[in-house]
Enzyme design. Structure first.
Site, PDB file in Angstrom:
ATOM      1  CB  ALA A 106      -0.911   0.014   1.230  1.00  0.00           C
ATOM      2  CD  GLU A 107      -0.644   3.585  -3.588  1.00  0.00           C
ATOM      3  OE1 GLU A 107      -0.583   2.356  -3.379  1.00  0.00           O
ATOM      4  OE2 GLU A 107      -1.409   4.106  -4.420  1.00  0.00           O
ATOM      5  CB  CYS A 108      -0.780   5.183   2.508  1.00  0.00           C
ATOM      6  SG  CYS A 108      -1.502   3.601   2.942  1.00  0.00           S
TER       7      CYS A 108
ATOM      8  CB  SER B 265       5.985   3.704   0.291  1.00  0.00           C
ATOM      9  OG  SER B 265       4.887   3.080  -0.314  1.00  0.00           O
TER      10      SER B 265
END
Lengths: 225, 245
Positions: free
Chosen positions: B45-47, B113
């Site tokens: 998840a890029e967050c 990330s």
């Protein structure tokens, strides 16, 4: 060393015309209390905000950077994702707000290199798209890259979970997001914390944001949204 | 036919064991419901996490009452005994859903990330599309003349992932082709697409050609080509797509 100040003293540091970084992935890790305080300073104008997104819209109350926009405090926003933020899109189409979109990975890397003293970097992100327009490119090992430049700010508003009085900070889960790197890339760094502890209470090897990057610590016990 | 779920279920044919995968907002996220038995992979998840996620319901009924939202946030705090195993107010996925994580997850900041995304550490990224063309170009972030949403992390994800799978309806709501000779909308990236999954076909880029490797059993090759502007090639063996009613 004691960097703890009250919220009003901290936000006094933000001046008209400043570029202001705001941490968070929507509300997760966003220094909502600091933004709310800045929104009480309607005389502080012509700001540029630099944030991943622009917060939620369509709520019955104003929230996040949208509050600054409603106050007429913003000239420009630099974001990676605006979503269908109604107020922001309307202000952009009326020509009252300048929008700069940056791919999210380029956004954080521009911030990271600004804080690390690096003059630029080559990335494959955006090659052959509008992102490439007007930028220097270079072929490295047969692949084309775009030169991207550092992104600095005058002030960074960032949020952690626990901080000590020297500004050493830890984050919960995904709330770290853009906060640590933003804290390296601004002249003045204001850190909002939920929990304030004495130096020594955070294990040195657990510190995620070293206090050397932080100028002011503001303790806000109340959760804001 | 449930179009979204049919697409989601057919994305699952690309899931492989022990891989690291980013699933975009919308249909790609739905595909996590159709992971074949025995297949395990890590989500990115890029967050800021890598791991297995489960969405937890928001502890409030609507966002209309700020006090209720704040009460809900307090109910998902350390003080209330919450953590990554239960869901926490400081833990979301890239769709901004609050989530809980499975054992072995890792959380990190955005620069790490996107090092994962850009640096070739993702085996696959699955994301939505507006248009794909014969050269493998993808347009997925902007319809000219409409509201500007922003590209978010899409451009970085497709620039680095080893495999890029686009999940989208075969035609637009007004019936126009979305799989084109040349994209007309602003691009997300050039020559990046490995495969397209629609409710009508699975199309893979093989040796520079768009090859149909699976088809909806309720359509003929001629009908499929008629709904597709790009020139299609048909594999010798074409799988039958799973249809979700």
């Amino acid at each position: 060393m004691n960097k703890v100040v009250d919220i009003k003293t901290a936000i006094d540091q933000v001046k008209t015309g400043d570029k202001v970084m705001i941490g968070g992935f929507t509300n997760i890790g966003c220094p909502v209390n600091l933004v709310d305080e800045l929104a009480t300073r309607k005389e502080v104008k012509h700001l540029t905000t630099i944030s991943e997104d622009f917060g939620y819209s369509g709520l019955p109350y104003l929230q996040g950077p949208g509050k600054l926009l409603a106050n007429g405090q913003l000239d420009e926003i630099i974001v990676t994702f605006l979503g269908s933020h109604k107020e922001a899109n309307e202000a952009i189409s009326r020509g009252e707000l300048k929008l700069t979109l940056v791919p999210q990975g380029t956004f954080i890397e521009r911030i990271r290199i600004a804080g690390a003293g690096i003059g630029g970097f080559y990335t494959p992100t955006g090659v052959g798209t509008v992102v490439e327009e007007g930028k220097e490119t270079k072929v490295i090992d047969g692949r084309k890259y775009i030169l991207e430049m550092p992104l600095h700010a005058n002030v960074a508003l960032v949020k952690c979970h626990t901080a000590d009085r020297m500004g050493n900070a830890t984050f919960r889960y995904t709330a770290q997001n853009f906060n640590t790197m933003m804290a390296t890339a601004a002249d003045i760094v204001i850190l909002e914390c939920e929990k304030l502890v004495e130096p020594g209470e955070i294990r040195p090897d657990a510190v995620q944001l070293p206090g050397v990057f932080v100028d002011y610590v503001v303790h806000c016990e109340e959760v804001a949204f | 036919m449930n179009t979204r779920h049919t697409i989601a279920k057919n994305i699952a044919r690309f899931f492989e064991n022990d891989t690291f995968v980013n699933l975009g907002v919308g249909i790609p996220t739905l595909s996590a419901n159709y992971v074949p038995e025995g297949v395990e992979f890590l989500l990115h998840a890029e967050c800021g996490f890598a791991g297995e996620e489960t969405v937890v319901p928001f502890p409030w009924e609507s966002l209309d009452d700020r006090d209720e939202v704040i009460r809900g946030m307090k109910a998902l705090s350390d003080e209330a005994g919450c953590d990554w195993r239960t869901g926490h107010r400081d833990l979301c996925d890239a769709s901004n859903s609050l989530v809980k994580l499975g054992p072995g997850a890792a959380c990190f900041d955005s620069s790490i990330s996107f090092a994962m995304a850009r640096g070739g550490h993702l085996d696959m990224t699955v994301l939505g599309g507006l248009q794909v063309d014969e050269e493998g170009n993808l347009a997925n972030w902007m319809v000219p003349g409409k509201t500007t949403n922003g590209m978010g992390g899409a451009m970085d994800l497709v620039s680095g992932a080893k495999k890029v799978v686009v999940a989208m309806e075969h035609c637009s709501k007004s019936g126009e082709a979305k799989i084109l000779k040349k994209c007309t909308f602003p691009l997300t990236a050039v020559a990046c697409v490995s495969a397209i999954v629609t409710e009508l076909a699975v199309i893979e880029f093989i040796d520079g050609k768009m090859v149909v490797t699976a088809m909806n059993p309720n359509i003929t090759k001629e009908e499929l080509q008629a709904k597709t502007e790009a020139a299609l090639t048909f594999a010798e063996q074409i799988d039958v797509m799973d249809i979700v009613e």
